[in-house]
Write a protein that holds these residues in place. Sequence first.
Motif, short mmCIF file in Angstrom:
data_model
loop_
_atom_site.label_atom_id
_atom_site.label_comp_id
_atom_site.label_asym_id
_atom_site.label_seq_id
_atom_site.Cartn_x
_atom_site.Cartn_y
_atom_site.Cartn_z
N ILE A 138 0.88 -1.18 0.00
CA ILE A 138 0.00 0.00 0.00
C ILE A 138 0.92 1.22 0.00
N ARG A 139 0.88 1.98 -1.06
CA ARG A 139 1.83 3.08 -1.23
C ARG A 139 1.54 4.25 -0.29
N ILE A 140 2.63 4.83 0.21
CA ILE A 140 2.55 6.04 1.02
C ILE A 140 3.92 6.71 0.93
N THR A 141 3.96 8.01 0.71
CA THR A 141 5.23 8.70 0.55
C THR A 141 5.94 8.83 1.89
N PRO A 142 7.27 8.93 1.88
CA PRO A 142 8.01 9.03 3.15
C PRO A 142 7.60 10.21 4.01
N ASP A 143 7.16 11.31 3.39
CA ASP A 143 6.80 12.49 4.17
C ASP A 143 5.29 12.71 4.24
N ALA A 144 4.55 11.61 4.13
CA ALA A 144 3.09 11.72 4.19
C ALA A 144 2.64 12.26 5.54
N PRO A 146 0.46 12.63 9.02
CA PRO A 146 0.02 11.61 9.99
C PRO A 146 -1.33 11.00 9.63
N LYS A 147 -2.24 11.83 9.12
CA LYS A 147 -3.57 11.33 8.75
C LYS A 147 -3.48 10.29 7.63
N ASP A 148 -2.71 10.61 6.58
CA ASP A 148 -2.57 9.68 5.45
C ASP A 148 -1.80 8.43 5.87
N THR A 149 -0.81 8.61 6.74
CA THR A 149 -0.03 7.47 7.21
C THR A 149 -0.92 6.50 7.99
N LEU A 150 -1.77 7.02 8.85
CA LEU A 150 -2.67 6.17 9.63
C LEU A 150 -3.63 5.42 8.72
N ALA A 151 -4.14 6.09 7.69
CA ALA A 151 -5.08 5.45 6.77
C ALA A 151 -4.41 4.30 6.04
N ALA A 152 -3.18 4.50 5.60
CA ALA A 152 -2.45 3.44 4.89
C ALA A 152 -2.17 2.27 5.83
N ARG A 454 2.24 23.20 10.65
CA ARG A 454 3.20 22.83 11.69
C ARG A 454 3.93 21.53 11.33
N PHE A 455 3.21 20.57 10.73
CA PHE A 455 3.82 19.30 10.34
C PHE A 455 4.88 19.53 9.26
N VAL A 456 4.56 20.37 8.27
CA VAL A 456 5.51 20.66 7.19
C VAL A 456 6.72 21.39 7.75
N ALA A 457 6.48 22.36 8.63
CA ALA A 457 7.58 23.11 9.23
C ALA A 457 8.49 22.19 10.04
#
Length: 766
Positions: A138-144, A146-152, A454-457
């Motif tokens: 299930i693909r997910i980018t390294p800098d995804a 937290p929301k997308d990471t949890l879904a994956a 804040r996550f991007v920063a």
Amino acid sequence: MHTRFLLVGTAAAAFLAGCQTTKPTTKAVVPAVETLGTTEVPASEFAYVYRKNNSTAPEYGTKASVQEYLDLYTNFKLKVLEAEQRGLDTTQAFKRELDGYRQQLAQPYLTEKSVTDKLVREAYDRMSKEVSASHILIRITPDASPKDTLAAYQKITALRQRVTGGEDFAKVARETSEDPSAAENGGKLGYFTAMQMVYPFESVAYSTPVGQVSQPVRTRFGYHIIKVNDVRPAQGEIKVAHLMIRTTPGMPAADSVTTKKKVDELYSRLTKQGASWEKTVAQFSEDAGSAANGGELPPFGTGRMIPSFEEAAFKLRKPGDISQPIQTPYGWHIIRLIEKQPVPTFEAMEPTLKSKVAKDSRSELNKAAFLKRVRTENSFTENQAAKDYMFSRVDTALVSGRYAYSAPTVPVKAKQLPTDNTTLFSIGGKSYLVKDFLTYAQQNQRPRPGSEPRFVAQQLYDQYVEQSLTEFEKANLENKYEDYRMLVKEYRDGILLFQLMDEKVWSKAIEDTVGLQQFFTENQAKYQWEPRVQATVISAASPELLAKAQQQLKAGRFVVRQGLPAAATFRPGTAELLKANWAPLDFLASRLAADPALALTVTGQTKRGEKPAVAASRAASVVKYLTAKGVPADRIKITTASKPAPEGTALLTVTTTNPTALEESLNAQNPLAVQVQQRNFQKGDNKAVDQFLSNAPGTYTTQQDGRYYAVQVEKQLPAGPKTLAEARGQATSDYQNYLEKQWIGQLREKYPVKINQPEVDKLVTK
């Protein structure tokens, strides 16, 4: 004279008196091994270089060895000094090149040796096995986010529950995996060993029992679950020899067919006629690097050779087994098994594994340990209040990749700290300000839809800290590590030396044709031919072929049969060439123009009932076409056929004085039947000719290594001087040495050399 001395002395005394109240400072005296002009060469520098380059030599530490190396080093330093005096070390090109090398040389020092050693040992231990596995991705980018990471993660966990609950793994992989190949292979990856998959995937695959499905594992590609299908011992390495016949991409079809015939004939000789492998390889293999050694190649394992070559090699079972001809991008190969070897020892593989570990994803563990050490050694401290303030200075523009940093325009009250000028963190006492990071964020941002500012920063901040720690360490490498400092100096001096050597020696020797000719004339005695013969040598597979080749060689001209048009056609009843002839005749004209050894005979043929004059007019039409394309008329001969043809045509027969055409004709059935050489030979050029170097002109026959030879000695060429054209390579090299010696003499006059013998003698140990 005395008055002047007194005045100088008085001034000096006054100066010293004025300095009595100043506390004297002392500076460590660095002893010099020598002085070039006014430039001192540190004794420590020479000692380091001498020990590094001579420690394994038997004469290491003797007075003669030290003195000889000092002479060489002095010449080297004189050249570098001259380059510096000319300002070659101040150019932008020099600085860019040196900086590039400095970055490369720094890499081994930006790691943790203890971590590297553990990773290398682990990789080696794993290489004793090969794992066959399947996976679902299930693909997910390294800098995804937290929301997308949890879904994956939830999605891959649900898929694991399906396959551990009894559903077929391959079926689920085909339906759900986001690896594009899964639709066809059901997620199967085949066998692999250490260093062939990303590290987290490899680690989980090696720790999961056969038949089991792993817990979700994240890599840079996304989340995986892995099913281990089988584990087997590694194939190890294999050692083979090969015979190669080269081909090139896009080579003419006729040449490709000839090459294939040749390799098939060689295979037949080796497998059916019992020909010697070593002799056959030495005589016919076109891999110059291995032919003299029986075609032997270094040992290799899985993934280190062209796949088709590797597959054929590993299929061989017993030493001495020979493969059928196989093709690679380099040509055709016949492979002979020498031996199969187990996985090499750790000591043998350690250097290669270290290099691979540095490039592999497992290097992230090393990087983390390195950054941790740099933080500790340099007292990394972080200002949390400044960090919180930094987060308040970014907004959704950073998420969209359009953030633009600007300093606040509203005056800051004393109690409203921190500010953009506040220290965000410090490394070794060096401060990195909030504004420094915000500028970095502007320069390194990219769109990250759906993320929080804040996550991007935070991600950019982590990158900035890592980069700052690494750059801080890089800037101090020359102070921390003598090896690194001396290596950088070697490269620096080498860059300077290369440019000046090219100007003063290498290019000058090639471009100074007058100087080279004068040098050659003055040293003519060095450039002499040994006794030689002008000869034609025929090598044949049998006495019958040898006799046939000798007979045809006497004719002096040979028919070229491949790649050229055989006839020209005309409009019925006329001498007008059909358009279909134009392209073939254009090609023929270009061949004739490019090769003066070629000649053409045009034979006119008549249609039944036509007069011979018509045939001659057709032949003349061909000649007219070719001469208009630039072919000299004296290279074309016209004849007419004695028998009428069914249709009016003109036959085209191309001949050449080049014996290669004779070889092609006689080698039509057997590509190894005949070889012909026409040139001057001296002792050692050809074993067959060596027997007749002192013979009078004539034809001599002999047998050598299963081949039959005819050596036609045409002329004895006595020993005598070479021309510059004949000796240019050796003469140019000698002239370069002469120019360098002259230049060094000039430098020694410009920068007088003074040796500090006591420092030199410190290196003498025996």
